[in-house]
Motif scaffolding. Structure first.
Motif, PDB file in Angstrom:
ATOM      1  N   ILE A 143     -11.245  -3.433  -5.922  1.00  0.00           N
ATOM      2  CA  ILE A 143     -10.743  -4.277  -4.852  1.00  0.00           C
ATOM      3  C   ILE A 143     -10.075  -3.336  -3.870  1.00  0.00           C
ATOM      4  N   GLU A 144     -10.546  -3.320  -2.632  1.00  0.00           N
ATOM      5  CA  GLU A 144     -10.098  -2.297  -1.691  1.00  0.00           C
ATOM      6  C   GLU A 144      -9.463  -2.898  -0.454  1.00  0.00           C
ATOM      7  N   GLY A 145      -8.503  -2.164   0.088  1.00  0.00           N
ATOM      8  CA  GLY A 145      -7.889  -2.459   1.362  1.00  0.00           C
ATOM      9  C   GLY A 145      -7.893  -1.206   2.212  1.00  0.00           C
ATOM     10  N   PRO A 146      -7.305  -1.267   3.402  1.00  0.00           N
ATOM     11  CA  PRO A 146      -7.332  -0.105   4.294  1.00  0.00           C
ATOM     12  C   PRO A 146      -6.699   1.145   3.697  1.00  0.00           C
ATOM     13  N   ASP A 147      -5.657   0.984   2.872  1.00  0.00           N
ATOM     14  CA  ASP A 147      -4.952   2.145   2.342  1.00  0.00           C
ATOM     15  C   ASP A 147      -4.758   2.077   0.828  1.00  0.00           C
ATOM     16  N   TYR A 148      -5.602   1.329   0.139  1.00  0.00           N
ATOM     17  CA  TYR A 148      -5.503   1.259  -1.323  1.00  0.00           C
ATOM     18  C   TYR A 148      -6.849   0.869  -1.921  1.00  0.00           C
ATOM     19  N   ALA A 149      -7.010   1.227  -3.166  1.00  0.00           N
ATOM     20  CA  ALA A 149      -8.146   0.772  -3.969  1.00  0.00           C
ATOM     21  C   ALA A 149      -7.614   0.502  -5.367  1.00  0.00           C
ATOM     22  N   LEU A 150      -7.909  -0.665  -5.878  1.00  0.00           N
ATOM     23  CA  LEU A 150      -7.451  -1.088  -7.197  1.00  0.00           C
ATOM     24  C   LEU A 150      -8.659  -1.256  -8.109  1.00  0.00           C
ATOM     25  N   GLU A 151      -8.637  -0.568  -9.244  1.00  0.00           N
ATOM     26  CA  GLU A 151      -9.715  -0.653 -10.228  1.00  0.00           C
ATOM     27  C   GLU A 151      -9.337  -1.648 -11.321  1.00  0.00           C
ATOM     28  N   ALA A 152     -10.197  -2.613 -11.586  1.00  0.00           N
ATOM     29  CA  ALA A 152      -9.961  -3.562 -12.673  1.00  0.00           C
ATOM     30  C   ALA A 152     -10.228  -2.874 -14.009  1.00  0.00           C
ATOM     31  N   VAL A 153      -9.294  -3.039 -14.934  1.00  0.00           N
ATOM     32  CA  VAL A 153      -9.412  -2.457 -16.271  1.00  0.00           C
ATOM     33  C   VAL A 153      -9.336  -3.605 -17.273  1.00  0.00           C
ATOM     34  N   ALA A 154     -10.446  -3.926 -17.911  1.00  0.00           N
ATOM     35  CA  ALA A 154     -10.465  -5.042 -18.862  1.00  0.00           C
ATOM     36  C   ALA A 154      -9.576  -4.712 -20.055  1.00  0.00           C
ATOM     37  N   THR A 155      -8.589  -5.577 -20.304  1.00  0.00           N
ATOM     38  CA  THR A 155      -7.648  -5.388 -21.410  1.00  0.00           C
ATOM     39  C   THR A 155      -7.449  -6.715 -22.148  1.00  0.00           C
TER      40      THR A 155
END
Length: 304
Positions: A143-155
């Motif tokens: 999931i990305e924005g202009p100044d970040y990227a978040l990786e989903a980690v299945a837990t």
């Protein structure tokens, strides 16, 4: 006792205040304290200008206003859910209506295993069965924005649909209710699974993130050490169960009384559910036996 854990309950966040807890990360504490939420649910705002909100929290007008005030002049474009317990999701409909943001989650709330005969509904009353994400995201999704990227980690483990979110190019992981410094996670069948929970802990050991921001309570900067302690704690719990069953057959109430020494009465049911999760795991591994599917009313013995 060898399975005792020390917890970090020194948490000075104030409800409604947006604290910058890391570069590009703000935390807003919700005013919903309880024995299960500690001082309340932590919502996180990631990025600047066009931002993501992780776990909007309860449907509390003051908390929703705090999130909107913290992002005044900005755009909340994405709402991310670590899992679908209402203390994390109930604010979603209002926040989505007021911002137009898209919601991201692994999927709807569901049981971790098929229900047994007579087990008509999942036992977790906190599940949000109405929530359906706009975007379903799996392990490794971005999931990305202009100044970040978040990786989903299945837990999975605390719930079947639990995700953590790793902030790329940092050591930060938003760990939801999977790993918290203030308390161990509740694993309550059929929504939760002890086998899945332990496998998810092992998975996090292999990842590079060392700074966890949880759904409740303070961050930890020694995440791998905390994960190792939680794995050891669960192993010690199961060893204590096996020792008790070596002496005699036992049911869940007797096991809780023998193993959870000094338990707060408010947490007795939660302890019973976590005990059931351990017993399900032990039965599944062929170490413990019971008549029929594992249940709260079952009698347990060592498998021969």
């Amino acid at each position: 006792m060898p399975d005792e854990l020390s917890f970090d309950r020194d948490f000075r966040a104030e409800p409604g205040r947006a604290d910058e807890v890391a570069a590009g990360v703000r935390r807003v504490l919700a005013p919903n304290p309880s024995p299960f939420t500690f001082t309340g649910t932590c919502s996180y705002i990631v990025g600047r200008g066009r931002v993501a909100v992780i776990d909007p929290g309860p449907n509390d007008p003051a908390h929703i206003d705090a999130l909107l005030n913290a992002t005044r002049g900005e755009t909340i474009a994405q709402i991310l859910l670590t899992h679908t317990h209402r203390d994390h999701t109930a604010a979603v409909p209002v926040l989505k209506e007021r911002t137009g943001a898209q919601t991201y989650a692994e999927g709807p709330h569901r049981a971790a295993r098929p229900l047994h005969e007579g087990e008509a509904v999942p036992l977790d009353a906190g599940g949000d069965y109405d929530f359906v994400p706009d975007v379903r995201i799996g392990d490794g999704g971005l999931i990305e924005g202009p100044d970040y990227a978040l990786e989903a980690v299945a837990t999975p483990g605390h719930t079947a649909n639990h995700l953590a979110f790793a902030l790329k190019d940092s050591k930060i992981l938003f760990s939801g209710d999977h790993v918290m410094a203030w308390s161990t996670s509740i694993v309550a069948p059929p929504d939760g699974s002890m086998g899945d929970y332990l496998a998810s802990l092992e998975k996090l050991k292999t990842r590079p993130e060392t700074r966890y921001f949880p759904g409740h309570g303070p961050e930890t900067r020694e995440a791998h050490e905390l994960v190792e302690r939680y794995i050891a704690h669960r192993g010690a719990r199961e060893a204590a169960i096996l020792r008790k069953l070596e002496r005699e057959e036992s049911g869940v109430p007797a096991l809780v009384q023998a193993i959870y020494i000094g338990l707060d009465p408010k947490l007795r049911r939660a302890a019973a559910m976590t005990m059931l999760a351990h017993l399900e795991h032990l039965v599944g591994r062929g170490l413990v036996a019971t008549d029929g599917p594992p249940s709260l009313s079952g009698v347990y013995r060592l498998a021969r």
